[in-house]
Design an enzyme around this catalytic site. Structure first.
Site, PDB file in Angstrom:
ATOM      1  NE  ARG A   1      -1.615  -2.105   2.696  1.00  0.00           N
ATOM      2  CZ  ARG A   1      -1.619  -3.538   2.241  1.00  0.00           C
ATOM      3  NH1 ARG A   1      -2.895  -4.052   1.661  1.00  0.00           N
ATOM      4  NH2 ARG A   1      -0.577  -4.477   2.674  1.00  0.00           N
ATOM      5  CB  THR A   2       3.421   2.586   2.303  1.00  0.00           C
ATOM      6  OG1 THR A   2       2.877   2.246   3.249  1.00  0.00           O
ATOM      7  CG2 THR A   2       4.021   4.061   2.534  1.00  0.00           C
TER       8      THR A   2
ATOM      9  CE  LYS B   1      26.947  -3.209  -6.822  1.00  0.00           C
ATOM     10  NZ  LYS B   1      27.342  -2.121  -7.843  1.00  0.00           N
TER      11      LYS B   1
ATOM     12  NE  ARG C   1       7.203   0.561   4.771  1.00  0.00           N
ATOM     13  CZ  ARG C   1       5.898  -0.032   4.971  1.00  0.00           C
ATOM     14  NH1 ARG C   1       5.765  -1.175   4.529  1.00  0.00           N
ATOM     15  NH2 ARG C   1       4.753   0.882   5.143  1.00  0.00           N
TER      16      ARG C   1
ATOM     17  CG  HIS D   1       3.599   3.972   8.311  1.00  0.00           C
ATOM     18  ND1 HIS D   1       3.731   4.946   7.358  1.00  0.00           N
ATOM     19  CD2 HIS D   1       3.261   2.990   7.986  1.00  0.00           C
ATOM     20  CE1 HIS D   1       3.266   4.308   6.340  1.00  0.00           C
ATOM     21  NE2 HIS D   1       3.126   2.943   6.620  1.00  0.00           N
TER      22      HIS D   1
HETATM   23  N1   CP Z   1      -0.047   0.222   5.764  1.00  0.00           N
HETATM   24  C1   CP Z   1       0.932  -0.179   5.253  1.00  0.00           C
HETATM   25  O1   CP Z   1       2.080   0.469   5.625  1.00  0.00           O
HETATM   26  O2   CP Z   1       0.984  -1.209   4.508  1.00  0.00           O
HETATM   27  P1   CP Z   1       2.076  -1.887   3.419  1.00  0.00           P
HETATM   28  O3   CP Z   1       3.160  -2.252   4.427  1.00  0.00           O
HETATM   29  O4   CP Z   1       1.502  -2.613   2.641  1.00  0.00           O
HETATM   30  O5   CP Z   1       2.628  -0.367   2.973  1.00  0.00           O
END
Ligand code: CP
Length: 304
Positions: free
Chosen positions: A51-52, A80, A101, A129
């Site tokens: 999603r993100t 590397k 991320r 998040h």
């Molecule tokens: N909600 C969320 O962070 O989903 P993903 O891990 O799929 O990005």
């Protein structure tokens, strides 16, 4: 807002967050605009995501931006031995903003300190998040017609769930009553609880889901974060702690909505999906509009 990194939810003031929610509403009405065609957005995902990453990429693409990046550090020069600093300094030469991320808590803050372009934290370990929080706030406001004075239950892995940490902190600005439902081993960390205490807000802790359910406006379900456990036996003990079933929602308030940042494993039975109280897929859709608002305001193309 222009050029401001978003690492922790409190990096944006209440006024800025309110502006983002309003702008997201405008993008929902008109999601296809060519306003970012001069810009390149980099998405660096050192951890898996559906999603993100895809909603950021969709948000950027629908606004005309180009998207570059990687979905797996193993396909980059990190494999590397390249450092995070060198990776960020390099990618900042190719892009105007970096969405990152990373499995390590604090990595996004570090990246923001070395980067000449803004960093958006798309999740750093079990810390925060913040863009998920913005879409969670948007979803709550959209379904409840307000953010103030709600009864909100957080269910599941409150210890490792980064979406929980940043959302609890954000909700402290809205006179929320918190209901914290988790196994004893997975309680909300005390540094997050301290935000609730500092604002003198009410919170209740439970180990049983059924006890709290009839009083709630929002039920925020979460996955037990298997990847954060150092001992697999500890995960086995709690993995089935909460399973929401359709029948359980019969006792819920009319206005209740079930939210979940997703992905889910087994904590929401599929028989809940057709219940009108289930809102988690629309919640994920809202992520596109909120991320359009974040990208365009941080890049200085939209004012809030
Ligand atoms: N909600 C969320 O962070 O989903 P993903 O891990 O799929 O990005």
């Amino acid at each position: 807002m222009k050029d401001k990194s978003l690492v922790s939810i409190n990096d944006f003031s209440l006024e800025e967050r309110t502006g983002i929610l309003k702008l997201a509403g405008e993008f929902e009405q008109n999601p296809r605009q060519d306003i970012l065609k001069e810009y390149v957005v980099a998405t660096l995902f050192f951890e898996p995501s559906t999603r993100t990453r895809l909603s950021f990429e969709s948000a950027a693409s629908r606004l005309g931006a180009k998207v570059i990046g990687f979905t797996d550090a193993a396909s980059s020069s990190v494999k590397k031995g390249e450092s995070l600093k060198d990776t960020i300094l390099t990618v900042s030469n190719y892009s105007d903003i970096i969405v990152m991320r990373h499995p390590k808590e604090g990595s996004a803050r570090f990246a923001s300190e070395v980067s000449p372009v803004p960093i958006i934290n798309a999740g750093d370990g079990s810390n925060q998040h913040p863009t998920q929080t913005m879409l969670d706030l948007y979803s709550i406001q959209k379904t409840q017609g307000k953010l103030n004075g709600l009864e909100i239950a957080f269910v599941g892995d409150l210890k490792y769930g980064r979406t929980v940490h940043s959302l609890v902190i954000a909700l402290c600005d809205y006179n929320t009553t918190f209901h914290l439902i988790s196994p004893l081993e997975l309680k909300l960390p005390s540094y997050v609880k301290q935000h609730i205490k500092d604002r003198k807000l009410e919170y209740h802790q439970y180990t049983e889901l059924e006890e709290a359910l009839p009083k709630m406006d929002i039920l925020y379900m979460t996955r037990i974060q298997k990847e954060r456990f150092s001992d697999p036996i500890e995960y086995e003990k709690v993995k089935n702690a909460y399973i929401l079933k359709n029948k359980m929602l019969e006792s819920a308030r009319e206005n209740l909505k079930v939210l979940h940042p997703l992905p889910r494993v087994n904590e929401i039975n599929e028989d809940v999906d057709s219940n009108l109280k289930a809102y988690y897929f629309q919640q994920a859709q809202n992520g596109v509009y909120v991320r359009q608002a974040l990208l365009s305001s941080i890049l200085g193309v939209k004012q809030i």
